[in-house]
Design an enzyme around this catalytic site. Structure first.
Site, PDB file in Angstrom:
ATOM      1  CD  GLU A 260      -3.008   0.763  -5.900  1.00  0.00           C
ATOM      2  OE1 GLU A 260      -3.252   1.388  -4.613  1.00  0.00           O
ATOM      3  OE2 GLU A 260      -2.194   0.420  -5.599  1.00  0.00           O
ATOM      4  CG  HIS A 283      -2.633  -1.945  -2.266  1.00  0.00           C
ATOM      5  ND1 HIS A 283      -2.283  -0.106  -2.322  1.00  0.00           N
ATOM      6  CD2 HIS A 283      -2.488  -1.672  -1.171  1.00  0.00           C
ATOM      7  CE1 HIS A 283      -1.144   0.130  -1.884  1.00  0.00           C
ATOM      8  NE2 HIS A 283      -1.487  -0.198  -0.984  1.00  0.00           N
TER       9      HIS A 283
END
Length: 399
Positions: A260, A283
Site C-alpha cells: 500500500e 484501506h
C-alpha cells in the site's frame, strides 16, 4: 516531562484525552515514517502512536531505548515486532473494538453493490452506455454470506447481514459461539462452496498469508463475490486477478492490499485496477469520523493508564495487570526475565532499605515477568539503581 509522538494523522480525540490527563508534550506528525527516519523522530519519545503504515521492527526498537509504550491506533498490530517490543519491556496497545461497526457496514454495502452489479453498471454509465439488463444481478435476501474469521468484526458483519435477510455461515480455526442464526461450516472449503458472498476477517501473519489461494478461489461459485477488509496478504492477488478476468468469480471488493502507498502522493499499483466488477478502496474500513474518534480515545486511554499507573490491561504482547490507581507515595514498575528468585531478591532489597510494601501485582507472559510494587514512602535513588541493576531486569521505572 513525558513526551508522546503521534504519527499518521491520528484523530484529535487522542490528543485531547492525553492533554486532559496531564500529558501536554504531544507531537503530531502527519505521515508514516520510514525506518531510517524513526530513530531521530522518536529518540526522546516515551511513547509513540502509529496506525498501519509505520513499521516498528526489531532493529528500529533497538535504537529507541527511551521508548516505554506503543499505541497502535487501529485493530492490527502486525506492523510492530511484538516479540522484540516485549523483550525491550515495551507494551503494545491497540483498538480491537472501536472500528468494528464501520468495517462491518462497509462490507455489507459492498456485498449489496457487488451482487447487484452496481460497480459495472456505474462504470458503463460513466462511459455513456445504458445497460438496464437484470442478468447476473441479485438481491441479497436469502443469499449465503460466508464469513472466514468469526471474531469481533466477523460476528458484527453476520448480525448486519441477517438484518437484510441473508443467511450466515462462518468458519473459524477456533470454536466460536454463533450469534443470531449463524451456523458454523465444518471446513473452509465447505464454506466456499456454499457462499454467495465470501468475506475475510482474519488476522495478519504467516498463518494467514495467501489464505485465499488459487485453489480456494476456484472452490467458490462462479456467481459469488469475494470481499477482503482484513489484511492485504490474505489474498493471492494474482490468482484473484486471473479468476476475475476469466469470469470464474463474479466480482470482488478489496480494502487492503499486499503493498500500500505510504502517503497520498505515492501511486497505488495493483493488477486489479480497471476491472469494472471490482471495488477498490484505500484501506478505509475504519475511516469514519465515529470510528477514528473512538479509536483515538480508546488507545489514548490505554497509554494514559500505563504511563500514569503502569496498567497493562489489554496489551497484546505483555503480561496484563489490571488498572489499579496509584494511591501509595511511590510505585515501581519492573520488567524482568521470567526466572526464579527475581521477586524474592527485589523484596529483600526493599526490606534492606527499611521500606514496607503495601501492594504488589505480578504477572508473567512467556519469557517476560512484570511486577508493580507500591511503597508508602519515597524510593531512594540508591534503591532504584539496585532494582534496575538486578541481573534479570529488562526495564525499571519509578512513578
Amino acid at each position: 516531562m513525558t513526551k508522546i509522538v503521534l504519527l499518521e494523522k491520528i484523530h484529535r480525540t487522542a490528543v485531547e484525552h492525553l492533554n486532559a490527563a496531564g500529558f501536554t508534550d504531544v507531537v503530531q506528525l502527519p505521515t508514516a515514517l520510514k525506518p531510517e527516519e524513526l530513530k531521530s523522530a522518536l529518540a526522546d519519545a516515551d511513547a509513540v502512536g502509529i496506525r498501519s503504515a509505520t513499521h516498528l521492527s526489531a532493529e528500529s526498537l533497538a535504537q529507541l531505548p527511551r521508548l516505554k509504550a506503543i499505541g497502535c491506533f487501529c485493530i492490527g498490530t502486525n506492523q510492530v515486532d511484538l516479540t522484540a517490543a516485549a523483550a525491550h519491556g515495551i507494551p503494545v496497545f491497540n483498538a480491537p473494538f472501536s472500528n468494528t461497526r464501520s468495517v462491518a457496514e462497509l462490507v455489507i454495502a459492498q456485498a449489496i453493490l457487488l451482487l447487484r452489479r452496481i460497480p459495472e453498471k456505474n462504470a458503463r454509465t460513466h462511459r455513456g452506455l445504458w445497460d438496464k439488463s437484470a442478468q447476473g444481478a441479485y438481491e441479497v435476501r436469502n443469499k449465503v454470506l460466508g464469513i472466514i474469521g468469526y471474531g469481533n468484526i466477523g460476528a458484527q458483519v453476520g448480525i448486519l447481514a441477517e438484518s437484510v435477510g441473508m443467511r450466515v455461515a462462518y468458519f473459524d480455526v477456533e470454536s466460536k459461539l454463533p450469534l443470531g442464526n449463524a451456523r458454523p461450516a465444518a471446513t473452509m472449503e465447505d464454506l466456499l462452496r456454499q457462499a454467495d458472498v465470501v468475506t475475510l476477517h482474519v488476522p495478519g501473519g504467516k498463518t494467514t498469508e495467501n489464505l485465499m489461494t488459487a485453489e480456494r478461489i476456484a472452490a467458490m461459485k462462479p456467481t459469488a463475490v469475494l470481499i477482503n477488509a482484513s489484511r492485504g496478504g490474505v489474498v493471492d492477488i494474482d490468482a484473484l486477478n486471473t479468476a476475475l478476468r476469466e469470469k470464474r468469480v463474479a466480482g470482488a471488493a478489496l480494502d487492503v492490499f499486499p503493498a500500500e502507498p505510504k502517503n497520498e502522493k505515492e501511486e497505488f499499483v495493483s493488477p486489479l485496477r480497471g476491472l469494472d466488477n471490482v471495488i477498490l478502496t484505500p484501506h478505509i474500513g475504519g475511516s469514519t469520523e465515529e470510528a477514528q474518534e473512538n479509536i483515538g480515545r480508546e488507545v489514548a486511554d490505554k497509554l494514559v493508564r500505563f504511563l500514569s499507573a503502569g496498567t497493562t490491561r489489554w496489551a497484546v504482547n505483555f503480561p496484563e495487570i489490571r488498572h489499579v490507581a496509584k494511591e501509595a507515595k511511590s510505585r515501581v514498575l519492573h520488567v524482568h526475565r521470567n526466572e526464579p528468585g527475581v521477586i524474592a531478591r527485589m523484596n529483600a532489597d526493599f526490606a534492606a532499605a527499611g521500606l514496607n510494601i503495601v501492594a504488589q501485582h505480578l504477572q508473567t507472559r512467556g519469557p517476560i515477568g512484570y511486577v508493580m510494587t507500591d511503597v508508602d514512602d519515597v524510593i531512594p535513588q540508591s534503591l532504584l539503581k539496585t532494582l534496575c541493576n538486578e541481573p534479570a531486569a529488562i526495564r525499571c521505572e519509578l512513578i
